[in-house]
Write an enzyme that holds these catalytic residues in place. Structure first.
Site, mmCIF file in Angstrom:
data_model
loop_
_atom_site.group_PDB
_atom_site.id
_atom_site.type_symbol
_atom_site.label_atom_id
_atom_site.label_comp_id
_atom_site.label_asym_id
_atom_site.label_seq_id
_atom_site.Cartn_x
_atom_site.Cartn_y
_atom_site.Cartn_z
ATOM 1 N N TYR C 265 133.791 137.327 34.060
ATOM 2 C CA TYR C 265 132.495 136.671 34.170
ATOM 3 C C TYR C 265 131.787 136.966 35.493
ATOM 4 C CZ TYR C 265 128.937 133.077 34.624
ATOM 5 O OH TYR C 265 127.744 132.434 34.829
ATOM 6 N N ASP C 300 131.488 133.589 25.583
ATOM 7 C CA ASP C 300 130.178 133.133 25.108
ATOM 8 C C ASP C 300 129.040 133.821 25.858
ATOM 9 O OD1 ASP C 300 131.644 131.328 27.074
ATOM 10 O OD2 ASP C 300 129.578 130.708 27.432
ATOM 11 N N LYS C 372 137.660 127.203 22.906
ATOM 12 C CA LYS C 372 136.457 126.495 23.349
ATOM 13 C C LYS C 372 135.249 127.069 22.623
ATOM 14 C CE LYS C 372 133.977 125.275 27.527
ATOM 15 N NZ LYS C 372 133.724 125.856 28.843
HETATM 16 C C1 B12 Z 1 120.958 133.739 28.995
HETATM 17 C C2 B12 Z 1 121.091 132.528 29.876
HETATM 18 C C3 B12 Z 1 122.047 132.569 30.878
HETATM 19 C C4 B12 Z 1 122.946 133.757 31.104
HETATM 20 C C5 B12 Z 1 122.173 134.774 31.960
HETATM 21 C C6 B12 Z 1 122.628 136.175 31.720
HETATM 22 C C7 B12 Z 1 121.749 137.123 32.404
HETATM 23 N N1 B12 Z 1 122.338 138.173 32.852
HETATM 24 O O1 B12 Z 1 120.540 136.926 32.474
HETATM 25 C C8 B12 Z 1 124.124 133.089 31.828
HETATM 26 C C9 B12 Z 1 125.114 132.616 30.780
HETATM 27 C C10 B12 Z 1 124.864 133.948 32.830
HETATM 28 C C11 B12 Z 1 123.461 131.877 32.415
HETATM 29 C C12 B12 Z 1 123.929 131.193 33.471
HETATM 30 C C13 B12 Z 1 123.329 130.080 34.031
HETATM 31 N N2 B12 Z 1 122.250 129.438 33.546
HETATM 32 CO CO1 B12 Z 1 121.217 130.061 32.060
HETATM 33 N N3 B12 Z 1 120.330 130.347 30.461
HETATM 34 C C14 B12 Z 1 120.269 131.401 29.687
HETATM 35 C C15 B12 Z 1 119.385 131.102 28.475
HETATM 36 C C16 B12 Z 1 120.306 130.746 27.333
HETATM 37 C C17 B12 Z 1 118.437 132.196 28.004
HETATM 38 C C18 B12 Z 1 117.563 132.838 29.094
HETATM 39 C C19 B12 Z 1 117.083 134.137 28.551
HETATM 40 O O2 B12 Z 1 117.787 135.121 28.615
HETATM 41 N N4 B12 Z 1 115.904 134.150 27.930
HETATM 42 C C20 B12 Z 1 115.361 135.326 27.249
HETATM 43 C C21 B12 Z 1 114.350 136.069 28.151
HETATM 44 C C22 B12 Z 1 113.894 137.344 27.471
HETATM 45 O O3 B12 Z 1 113.254 135.190 28.301
HETATM 46 P P1 B12 Z 1 112.559 134.930 29.736
HETATM 47 O O4 B12 Z 1 113.550 134.872 30.790
HETATM 48 O O5 B12 Z 1 111.675 133.754 29.559
HETATM 49 O O6 B12 Z 1 111.679 136.221 29.933
HETATM 50 C C23 B12 Z 1 110.443 136.493 29.283
HETATM 51 C C24 B12 Z 1 109.237 135.889 29.980
HETATM 52 O O7 B12 Z 1 109.477 134.685 30.653
HETATM 53 C C25 B12 Z 1 108.772 136.958 30.882
HETATM 54 N N5 B12 Z 1 109.391 137.158 32.185
HETATM 55 C C26 B12 Z 1 110.521 136.668 32.697
HETATM 56 N N6 B12 Z 1 110.714 137.155 33.933
HETATM 57 C C27 B12 Z 1 109.685 137.964 34.195
HETATM 58 C C28 B12 Z 1 109.380 138.677 35.317
HETATM 59 C C29 B12 Z 1 108.184 139.436 35.330
HETATM 60 C C30 B12 Z 1 107.844 140.186 36.523
HETATM 61 C C31 B12 Z 1 107.346 139.446 34.208
HETATM 62 C C32 B12 Z 1 106.140 140.215 34.201
HETATM 63 C C33 B12 Z 1 107.662 138.728 33.080
HETATM 64 C C34 B12 Z 1 108.834 137.981 33.093
HETATM 65 O O8 B12 Z 1 109.020 138.094 30.096
HETATM 66 C C35 B12 Z 1 110.242 137.972 29.385
HETATM 67 C C36 B12 Z 1 110.126 138.657 28.067
HETATM 68 O O9 B12 Z 1 109.108 138.081 27.295
HETATM 69 C C37 B12 Z 1 118.565 129.878 28.977
HETATM 70 C C38 B12 Z 1 118.210 128.866 27.899
HETATM 71 C C39 B12 Z 1 117.092 129.360 27.029
HETATM 72 N N7 B12 Z 1 117.324 129.430 25.759
HETATM 73 O O10 B12 Z 1 116.010 129.666 27.537
HETATM 74 C C40 B12 Z 1 119.488 129.249 30.009
HETATM 75 C C41 B12 Z 1 118.904 128.593 31.262
HETATM 76 C C42 B12 Z 1 117.750 129.413 31.752
HETATM 77 N N8 B12 Z 1 120.015 128.614 32.207
HETATM 78 C C43 B12 Z 1 120.045 127.595 32.978
HETATM 79 C C44 B12 Z 1 121.032 127.365 33.969
HETATM 80 C C45 B12 Z 1 120.924 126.057 34.715
HETATM 81 C C46 B12 Z 1 122.042 128.297 34.227
HETATM 82 C C47 B12 Z 1 123.102 128.121 35.297
HETATM 83 C C48 B12 Z 1 122.458 127.904 36.617
HETATM 84 C C49 B12 Z 1 124.078 127.045 34.900
HETATM 85 C C50 B12 Z 1 125.114 126.811 35.954
HETATM 86 N N9 B12 Z 1 124.803 125.903 36.865
HETATM 87 O O11 B12 Z 1 126.129 127.402 35.868
HETATM 88 C C51 B12 Z 1 123.899 129.419 35.221
HETATM 89 C C52 B12 Z 1 123.855 130.184 36.502
HETATM 90 C C53 B12 Z 1 122.824 131.249 36.552
HETATM 91 C C54 B12 Z 1 122.166 131.493 37.894
HETATM 92 N N10 B12 Z 1 122.814 131.593 39.024
HETATM 93 O O12 B12 Z 1 120.979 131.612 37.862
HETATM 94 C C55 B12 Z 1 118.955 126.618 32.661
HETATM 95 C C56 B12 Z 1 117.806 126.568 33.657
HETATM 96 C C57 B12 Z 1 117.297 125.134 33.767
HETATM 97 C C58 B12 Z 1 116.031 125.087 34.523
HETATM 98 N N11 B12 Z 1 114.911 125.012 33.805
HETATM 99 O O13 B12 Z 1 116.065 125.112 35.704
HETATM 100 C C59 B12 Z 1 118.567 127.062 31.216
HETATM 101 C C60 B12 Z 1 117.130 126.761 30.813
HETATM 102 C C61 B12 Z 1 119.560 126.331 30.290
HETATM 103 C C62 B12 Z 1 119.565 124.842 30.494
HETATM 104 N N12 B12 Z 1 118.755 124.089 29.767
HETATM 105 O O14 B12 Z 1 120.315 124.321 31.282
HETATM 106 N N13 B12 Z 1 122.337 131.576 31.755
HETATM 107 C C1 LIG Z 2 133.448 131.722 32.486
HETATM 108 C C2 LIG Z 2 132.473 131.170 33.454
HETATM 109 N N1 LIG Z 2 132.749 131.106 34.724
HETATM 110 C C3 LIG Z 2 131.898 130.574 35.606
HETATM 111 C C4 LIG Z 2 130.684 130.073 35.241
HETATM 112 C C5 LIG Z 2 129.819 129.422 36.252
HETATM 113 O O1 LIG Z 2 129.152 130.255 37.067
HETATM 114 P P1 LIG Z 2 129.200 130.129 38.669
HETATM 115 O O2 LIG Z 2 130.405 130.826 39.049
HETATM 116 O O3 LIG Z 2 127.950 130.808 39.067
HETATM 117 O O4 LIG Z 2 129.198 128.699 39.035
HETATM 118 C C6 LIG Z 2 130.318 130.141 33.918
HETATM 119 C C7 LIG Z 2 129.022 129.606 33.483
HETATM 120 O O5 LIG Z 2 128.686 129.404 32.385
HETATM 121 C C8 LIG Z 2 131.248 130.686 32.992
HETATM 122 O O6 LIG Z 2 130.947 130.748 31.701
#
Ligand code: B12
Ligand SMILES: Cc1ncc(COP(=O)(O)O)c(C=O)c1O
Ligand code: B12
Ligand SMILES: Cc1ncc(COP(=O)(O)O)c(C=O)c1O
Lengths: 257, 531, 531, 257
Positions: C265, C300, C372
């Site tokens: 991860y 996941d 899980k």
């Molecule tokens: C995928 C995801 C993850 C993945 C990310 C993988 C990765 N490599 O990106 C993983 C599992 C790692 C993850 C982890 C976390 N996540 Co997350 N995650 C999501 C999730 C499910 C989807 C986001 C996504 O990919 N959307 C799809 C993309 C295509 O959409 P988008 O980002 O909106 O982008 C579009 C537009 O906004 C725009 N856009 C976006 N950026 C830009 C930039 C430019 C320049 C331009 C022009 C356009 C543009 O264009 C895109 C295409 O149309 C959301 C929930 C959800 N369903 O929204 C939560 C979510 C975003 N995550 C959240 C959180 C809290 C986390 C964590 C912080 C949780 C934690 N404490 O461990 C962690 C840590 C991440 C960190 N340090 O930031 C929260 C944020 C809450 C908030 N509003 O503050 C959400 C909303 C879930 C929740 N309800 O708790 N996450």
């Molecule tokens: C396997 C695993 N490790 C760690 C984390 C938490 O991330 P961080 O290390 O940034 O707190 C996640 C978050 O969903 C996870 O799925």
């Protein structure tokens, strides 16, 4: 506890609320802006438009999250205080027997075109509700349940014939404020038919009433969601038996035209 | 679409249940055959083409029928007096005007004059039936041209603004969003009106008045939409209340596709007199049979006043009775939309599996009937989030047990008559479940000795027992005792009894004459109907 | 709790998958055994009892380890230099203060002096392990006293206010509302911090800092609640990021019950260097094995960046690798909370049945692991009504396929970190599904030649193929190529590589000395682990 | 179409909306009154409290339905108009080649502690989103994608090194307004590091941004939900290639401290 509170999302004082609605506009950027305008007018700060979906070509549905800037002052909340002591069936029966010396007569009905009898039956029928038996179970109450869709004149006539002490009316359908209109019509009819001292106590109930609206509707008491038979029985005893004063009527004349 | 059996039901017990239902129904059928009602008579006038209303909105059929009833009663049928009097008038409308003004004396003509009146009457109702037949052919043609919904269950959605002109765009939007069947529910008060309002209406409470014109307007709008969406959108209304036969006639003449039409609903939930209801119900079902209209029965309602587990068998009993009455009135199985519902308290352990058991039982007892699966209402609360979840599981049960028509549940069930957004959310819910779980029935195999099979057999057993008691006591007494929906309705109580008359020996009605022929014609009756 | 098989999987293919996973893992295990990291060294100091932080909040373990690393490097292990220097100090804290002030010269002692330092080191870390063992016994005692949750799956709920003092009441409320496991997620930034913050913290973004004190506070609060609710409420945190080994040590010493702990991860989703991660991961798993902590892996997450259907087999491959690494580190099956998720596009036809297929495959491949089951996130939108519905079907899939730990999905997934009401609505959803469908597995029998069985076999086949390619190319190359979650992470990239050192021949660490003994002890290892 | 609209439940003009929130008060009649007080302050008329549920001992969750008295004036809706012409990839490439005569350099990153790369990758990576290829696919664009969790100083340095024409930043985590703080920090850092004429075009995106907030945040453009690569490419061409005027910067100085 603070007397001023705000909605709570995940942090004290964050004010967060969820809102959804449809606007009669096609889905485009302007529609989204319109949704945010409404949210702002409703007092949402930093409103997030999290969902917008076209419904057909002329409507758009929105979900908005945001922080309400409005404060809730708990000291200013008006509640209809329980002005009666809660009594058990035995206490109700004893009070009526000892203080009134005769059975207390209750006439119940769903008026207008409303056919939802489950609510009034829950209060009146032996079967009752929420583990309590209904008013028919009370030995000192005489219950006349007229059922559904009773026309107001029929209800008044029957109440007169039975010399009812109290009339219990249920209203469940609220579309176009039917429940309010019907209640006002009923109250007015009793006012016309009987002089103040002779009128039965008027009680209405239903899931969408505002308990504070009794005066405005011209009735003595409004009961709403979650009412149980003993609530009603206790209230009746309080108003018709134990209160020293005669049943006090709200100032009907000035409220209803 | 015969469903394959998943439950180990004893065929002998099923057979016995049907025999008992037939026996329980027979006295009531006899009653229906030997009585008439003001509404049956008015329906005859409607079939004969009399339309319109007086300046107060009272339809001419009422004015005319009332005048006849006042003078000579209805027990002989009003057709002979009416069509006898018609000899002096250019048409029925003019006759009705005159009768309403008190200017017509009605009498029961003797032969051979009666023969002329009968002739006129037959010639008058003929076009009514022809129109019904034409509408039926029109439907068949449209369905084969435009097509049926691609999936089962058909998605059935309610519209209820009170205003036909708000209903129409909402119904069209709903069809575009996925609905296969649109029901316009009626204003709360209509069932107790002893007349059918006229014209397009804009003022109903919690529903829109059923009128011929509203039927026509909505059907035309949906025809347009059907072509747009590429599937024939069916329209539903309610042949219930005091005017059941007339509404049935209007439905047939305006090509409605399904009608709510229960043998006991009006009795139980509108406090309409039992005899009135049974008589009206038979006539209306005969019309529906002619019109090729699918009836929808109302067993779901019992579970809003009675407990869905305790009273599960009353649903089965009622379905068997509705089936019997329908067959007797000439409706084949494929027009029998027997009702049942997802109304078990969701807090009960295994509530979902109990629902599956009940739903499978109905599916298997009536394999060829287009069963109508009704959503949760009683245990819906103002918690709309939970509401949408429960509706999802209702949809799932519908898919898993092969239901035919699925009435879409609304998350705001306990709050308001549906908003436009509620319908959209609800349809999205249905689409998700139907799409995501389409083939799930493949994986659903309740074991023969398992929880579901046991429960289904238990309910069937209870139903057979209850039917036995009804045969002994009589259906009317059973209704009086609160057997269905805990509503006690004595045979001499309720509204509309004054509009019922025992048919005289010389009773004659040109419509029933035709309809009773139908019922005797095995061609109309599905092969299953007579077993 | 061994689940009975529903899928016709070829045992030879399953066996082959495991063998390939072992071969793919071996080079990485060798790497982990032959390297150390700053965090492994700091974890050793933590086990030796060093706590606290300097006025800037930098922990003394960092200050001390940095000083040693600066002077003599970490490749020999910092224990000998530290415990040699300790001879002149009353305790580690005083030594750390002095080292931070630049007042200590560290050296690698020769024998026999080194022997004394080793003795001191062993005596120091001993109590750390004793505390971990005591905490484990304490948990066992509490569980047998208070009891486990009455049902499977266990209900796992996330708390994430950022403020431990808001978290605590929310966690307690959640437990009272039905949660069996509480996870306090971490502030977004923590994984990239190369130190573990100290003390109780109130300022995190989208999560709360993982600190020893926060662990202690929350565990104490949940002990209280466990007694109130009559079941032992488990506490979860994250052994991930740059300080994985230290967090694992803090978790063991503060009786956390589960830890997120994935072999990849951090590499994929935090861009942490692969070698750093694999080394840290092995140490932390050894600690978890000692502490009786259930690890949760992160498969996941792949499905949030890759497509859940196309990449389904990457989940299986990762589970097999995580299993292998875990077994090697001494974790028995019953501590293997392998992850998988309900992330298929809900608009896909049969999406729910595909979910069932994938979930059953995992269930059957790992019958004794507490799997899980993770909720939908990627396809969740701002439409919270739909969100609650999808969560309901996720819960249903969990019940039907016998998942062990169910992470409760939130309708606001796409909107905010959960509100108090979101959790309440979500728990209500879970309760409904678990209660209403409790025995539904009895009725779920996907046919051997049906859609579900075919799909499961297809995924297994793809997984075996991919494992074969990984064996050929090497796991590090596969990761560099974007095999998992389409994230390309070369072995020489990412953060934290500068904190990795190849162990010198004379590397010595009193903690790994003990932990490596464990791993060699078959007693710790579940019978399944070695097959 | 009327320019003044109200929310639509099932009848034009009914104003109906749905609202839910939690109040930090125990569930009792006073709490229900408090919920209705809030609804009234938000402008709901005849609000119906249709659901109230205790969450633990100190909180109550409510669902309220009612008619909003606020009107939405469509003429007053502010939308960020698409000030650029939508171009195909070929048009973008042609414009850059012909008018700029060199590749246009774009540096992208998720800044701060945000690790959500899916959004920025959707815009930048060849794979793209919604059937469109990302900016890497455009021959005349040079894309440097720094990935996640990039510190602002690192981003500025890299942008300077690459002589970036535009910097694209994604922010998904919004808790405690992290996205706003990080964006402002980034804008300020570029202002400090580079003189006005030398600064790259600053573009931020993420699902919870308000498109109208560019000026306030100190950036040139904000993109939000549903953005596609060609939107961004077209905008870049419009601002950096075809506009006669030099990229116009919002009045940064007065907005950000
Ligand atoms: C995928 C995801 C993850 C993945 C990310 C993988 C990765 N490599 O990106 C993983 C599992 C790692 C993850 C982890 C976390 N996540 Co997350 N995650 C999501 C999730 C499910 C989807 C986001 C996504 O990919 N959307 C799809 C993309 C295509 O959409 P988008 O980002 O909106 O982008 C579009 C537009 O906004 C725009 N856009 C976006 N950026 C830009 C930039 C430019 C320049 C331009 C022009 C356009 C543009 O264009 C895109 C295409 O149309 C959301 C929930 C959800 N369903 O929204 C939560 C979510 C975003 N995550 C959240 C959180 C809290 C986390 C964590 C912080 C949780 C934690 N404490 O461990 C962690 C840590 C991440 C960190 N340090 O930031 C929260 C944020 C809450 C908030 N509003 O503050 C959400 C909303 C879930 C929740 N309800 O708790 N996450
Ligand atoms: C396997 C695993 N490790 C760690 C984390 C938490 O991330 P961080 O290390 O940034 O707190 C996640 C978050 O969903 C996870 O799925
Ligand atoms: C059961 C039911 C029916 C049954 C009624 C059977 C019967 N004999 O009562 C049937 C199926 C017949 C029915 C029909 C219709 N129904 Co209906 N029905 C319901 C349903 C599912 C439950 C109502 C209920 O029984 N609640 C349980 C009782 C115990 O609760 P209660 O009434 O609130 O009573 C409690 C308190 O309010 C209070 N109380 C109530 N009355 C009184 C009186 C006094 C004096 C006191 C002291 C206390 C008191 O005490 C009771 C116990 O705590 C609701 C949806 C829902 N889930 O709420 C729709 C609902 C009420 N029905 C509705 C409608 C529109 C109809 C129809 C008009 C539809 C149509 N057009 O055909 C028809 C026609 C009925 C008519 N003419 O009135 C709407 C009303 C919409 C609105 N807000 O205006 C609802 C909300 C469904 C919906 N969303 O569309 N319905
Ligand atoms: C079988 C049946 N008939 C009729 C109705 C409609 O009632 P009304 O006759 O009052 O319009 C319903 C309502 O649900 C019903 O279920």
């Amino acid at each position: 506890m603070s007397r001023i509170v705000r909605p709570y999302g995940d942090t004290t004082g964050d004010g967060m609320v969820q809102l959804s609605f449809t606007l009669p506009v096609p889905h485009d950027k302007r529609a989204e802006g319109a949704a945010l305008q409404l949210a702002a007018k409703m007092g949402l700060d930093g409103a997030m438009l999290v969902h917008a979906k076209a419904i057909g070509e002329a409507y758009t549905f929105f979900v908005v999250y945001g922080a309400s800037t409005h404060l809730v002052n708990l000291d200013e909340v008006k509640v209809v205080e329980k002005d009666y002591t809660h009594l058990s069936p035995k206490e109700v029966n004893d009070a009526i027997r000892e203080r009134l010396g005769r059975k207390l007569c209750v006439v119940g009905a769903c008026i207008g075109t409303d056919a939802h009898t489950v609510g009034i039956d829950a209060i009146l029928n032996i079967k009752g509700v929420a583990g309590e038996k209904g008013l028919e179970y009370y030995r000192e109450l005489r219950v006349v349940n007229l059922g559904a869709q009773v026309a107001v004149p029929d209800l008044v006539n029957r109440a007169v014939d039975e010399e009812a002490d109290a009339v219990l009316v249920s209203q469940v359908v609220t579309q176009k404020d039917a429940h309010l209109h019907n209640t006002r019509e009923m109250a007015a009819a009793f006012r016309e038919a009987l002089p103040p001292g002779k009128r039965p106590l008027l009680v209405v109930g239903g899931p969408r009433f505002d308990e504070g609206a009794a005066t405005e509707l011209g009735v003595d008491r409004v009961f709403t969601r979650g009412t149980t038979p003993s609530d009603v029985a206790s209230y009746l005893v309080h108003r018709l038996v134990t209160s020293k004063t005669a049943p006090q009527r709200p100032a009907l004349q000035k409220d209803v035209a | 679409m015969t469903a394959k059996p998943l439950l180990p039901l004893d065929p002998a017990l099923v057979e016995r249940a049907r025999q008992l239902a037939a026996r329980a129904a027979q006295p009531v059928v006899d009653l229906a055959r030997s009585h008439t009602t003001v509404s049956v008579e008015r329906a005859t006038l409607r079939l004969a083409g009399l339309t319109g209303a007086d300046p107060d909105g009272i339809p001419w059929v009422n004015r005319l029928a009332d005048a006849v009833a006042d003078q000579v009663g209805i027990e002989h049928g009003i057709a002979l007096p009416v069509f006898h009097a018609l000899k002096d008038f250019p048409d029925l409308t003019r006759l009705a005007h005159a009768a309403a003004a008190g200017g017509v004396t009605f009498e029961r003509p003797d032969e051979p004059v009666a023969g002329h009146a009968r002739m006129r009457a037959r010639r008058a109702v003929g076009p009514g039936f022809t129109r019904i037949a034409a509408k039926r052919r029109e439907r068949d043609a449209l369905v084969s041209e435009i097509g049926d919904p691609p999936q089962r269950p058909w998605i059935y959605l309610i519209v209820a603004t009170g205003d036909i002109y708000e209903d129409i765009p909402q119904a069209q939007a709903a069809a575009k969003a996925g609905a296969d069947v649109i029901a316009v529910i009626r204003s709360t008060g209509q069932s107790l009106l002893d007349y059918v309002p006229e014209g397009a209406t804009r003022e109903g409470f919690a529903g829109t008045y059923a009128t011929g014109e509203n039927f026509r307007l909505m059907r035309a709008a949906l025809d347009e939409t059907s072509r747009e969406v590429g599937r024939y959108i069916r329209l539903t209304n309610y042949a219930s209340g005091l005017c059941m036969p007339e509404i049935a006639a209007l439905a047939g003449m305006n090509r409605l596709d399904m009608m709510l039409n229960d043998c006991m609903y009006g009795i139980l939930f509108r406090d309409i007199n039992p005899i009135r209801t049974f008589v009206d119900q038979r006539f209306s079902r005969q019309v529906h049979a002619r019109a090729g209209i699918i009836i929808n029965t109302g067993e779901d309602n019992y579970l809003t006043t009675a407990d869905a587990v305790e009273a599960a068998h009353t649903v089965t009993v009622s379905q068997l009775l509705n089936e019997r009455f329908a067959h007797e009135a000439g409706l084949p199985d494929r027009l029998l939309g027997l009702g049942h519902a997802f109304e078990i308290n969701p807090d009960l352990p295994e509530s979902f599996r109990l629902e599956l058991a009940h739903a499978l039982l109905a599916r298997q007892l009536f394999p060829d009937a287009p069963l109508k699966w009704m959503p949760p209402t009683k245990h819906m609360t103002g918690d709309v989030f939970r509401g949408n979840l429960l509706d999802g599981f209702f949809n799932l049960a519908g898919v898993m047990t092969g239901q035919s028509i699925l009435l879409v549940g609304m998350m705001t069930e306990a709050v308001v008559t549906p908003w436009i957004s509620d319908r959209d959310i609800a349809l999205q819910n249905v689409r998700y479940v139907l799409n995501a779980c389409a083939g799930l029935a493949e994986d659903f195999h309740p074991p023969a000795d398992g929880f579901i099979a046991k429960r289904a057999n238990e309910v069937l057993g209870e139903a057979v027992d209850l039917l036995g008691r009804i045969v002994d006591d009589g259906l009317l007494n059973a209704i009086a005792d609160g057997t269905f929906g805990i509503m006690k309705r004595p045979a001499d109580g309720g509204r509309g009894l004054d509009g019922v008359a025992k048919r005289a020996d010389d009773y004659w009605n040109p419509a029933t004459e035709i309809l009773d022929q139908d019922a005797a014609t095995p061609a109309h009756v599905h092969e299953e109907a007579t077993r």
